[in-house]
Design an enzyme around this catalytic site. Structure first.
Site, PDB file in Angstrom:
ATOM      1  N   TYR A  54      13.457  60.425  -5.109  1.00 49.69           N
ATOM      2  CA  TYR A  54      14.693  60.529  -4.335  1.00 49.69           C
ATOM      3  C   TYR A  54      15.239  61.951  -4.321  1.00 49.69           C
ATOM      4  O   TYR A  54      15.593  62.512  -5.362  1.00 49.69           O
ATOM      5  CB  TYR A  54      15.754  59.583  -4.884  1.00 49.69           C
ATOM      6  CG  TYR A  54      15.589  58.129  -4.504  1.00 49.69           C
ATOM      7  CD1 TYR A  54      14.656  57.726  -3.546  1.00 49.69           C
ATOM      8  CD2 TYR A  54      16.362  57.144  -5.099  1.00 49.69           C
ATOM      9  CE1 TYR A  54      14.512  56.391  -3.203  1.00 49.69           C
ATOM     10  CE2 TYR A  54      16.236  55.802  -4.755  1.00 49.69           C
ATOM     11  CZ  TYR A  54      15.302  55.440  -3.803  1.00 49.69           C
ATOM     12  OH  TYR A  54      15.161  54.100  -3.466  1.00 49.69           O
ATOM     13  N   HIS A 110       6.600  51.868  -6.765  1.00 46.88           N
ATOM     14  CA  HIS A 110       7.373  52.123  -5.557  1.00 46.88           C
ATOM     15  C   HIS A 110       6.523  52.056  -4.288  1.00 46.88           C
ATOM     16  O   HIS A 110       5.365  52.467  -4.291  1.00 46.88           O
ATOM     17  CB  HIS A 110       7.997  53.525  -5.665  1.00 46.88           C
ATOM     18  CG  HIS A 110       9.069  53.812  -4.672  1.00 46.88           C
ATOM     19  ND1 HIS A 110       9.339  55.077  -4.210  1.00 46.88           N
ATOM     20  CD2 HIS A 110       9.966  52.996  -4.053  1.00 46.88           C
ATOM     21  CE1 HIS A 110      10.352  55.034  -3.362  1.00 46.88           C
ATOM     22  NE2 HIS A 110      10.735  53.784  -3.238  1.00 46.88           N
TER      23      HIS A 110
END
Length: 310
Positions: A54, A110
């Site tokens: 992120y 992820h």
């Protein structure tokens, strides 16, 4: 705040979770990001979401700063992109440093977006081997996976895990008022997670605001719908104190919906949702960070490389 049990882990977590991506955005300065985290904790939010990728690590760094003195008040989660054991180990160690913690409560594989991802993760030199070693070493407590592309790929990940004798603690997936009408995670994956007592993490409640551009439902209706599903946590991006207020209001005003209320809210979104236009994470690669950065995944399994002709 409502609190729910996280599947078979027995952990009690807030029904709303703080999305980590938004606190690392350029439009959110570090001071505000830390203030949002502290205010969320003060108002009962315990589940903290994040990911190694992120905002180039900024989200984890800011979360780490915000959790100084607050670590024991939260259930901390992050996500790792590496599919190889080597790459996953490297990313996990980086996340631990950025978050300034000795352990992370939940780490998830992820962006399981491709049918080959489960096989790479569960290779003998794959990422899950790194997660198991980290769990044994006390660096992580629970293991899950995330994805936003296709419910059948989620089911395939669960199938491959089961074949390897492994059960996930959590699964994260898109759950929103449009999902029921197009390539639906709620219809296909959610029943299986409930059956296996795996913690359900709902994401993409607003699809980063795209869903609201359909002008069919309000933000509160969006959150109420997902809270009404058998979710453990509904993750929502919070980039201002006003959006935090909105999330808290949704929890405080939530009442379980009856069948008529559900039919009415889904009827509002049926036409707009029919082709996936407002769920571009399903129908495009715009949301696919690992597709844009394939090096994050690490090398393909060595045993497969040996099969290739020279």
């Amino acid at each position: 705040m409502l609190y729910r049990v996280l599947g078979s882990t027995g952990e009690r977590v807030s029904a709303i979770g703080l999305g980590g991506w938004h606190i690392g955005l350029k439009c959110v300065d570090e001071e505000l990001a830390i203030r949002i985290v502290h205010a969320a904790i003060a108002r009962g939010i315990t589940f903290m979401d994040n990911s190694w990728d992120y905002n180039g690590g900024v989200s984890e760094i800011r979360m780490g700063k915000a959790l100084r003195g607050y670590r024991d008040k939260v259930f901390l989660m992050t996500k790792i992109d590496g599919r190889s054991k080597k790459e996953a180990t490297k990313q996990l160690d980086e996340s631990l440093k950025r978050l300034q913690v000795d352990y992370i409560d939940l780490v998830q594989h992820h962006e399981i977006l491709r049918y080959e991802d489960p096989h790479r993760v569960f290779d003998e030199a794959g990422a899950n081997a790194a997660f198991l070693e980290a769990r044994e070493a006390g660096k992580i407590r629970y293991i899950g996976f995330t994805g936003h592309k296709d419910p059948h790929i989620h089911l395939h990940m669960l199938e491959v895990a089961s074949e390897r004798g492994f059960k996930f603690d959590t699964v994260q997936m898109p759950l929103n008022v449009m999902d029921a009408h197009y390539r639906s995670f709620a219809k296909l994956v959610l029943p299986e997670l409930v059956k296996q007592n795996i913690g359900v993490l709902g994401m993409k409640s607003f699809a980063n605001g795209i869903l609201l551009k359909s002008n069919t439902v309000t933000p509160i209706e969006c959150l109420h719908y997902v809270l009404n599903l058998p979710t453990s946590v509904v993750l929502t991006g919070i980039d201002s104190m006003e959006i935090l207020d909105q999330a808290i209001e949704a929890v405080q005003t939530f009442q379980p919906m009856d069948e008529e209320q559900l039919r009415n809210i889904l009827a509002k979104t049926a036409q707009a949702a029919s082709r996936g236009e407002f769920e571009p994470f399903k129908t495009s690669s715009i949301f696919d960070s690992t597709a844009q950065n394939p090096d994050w995944l690490g090398e393909e399994p060595q045993r497969l490389q040996k099969l290739m002709p020279t």
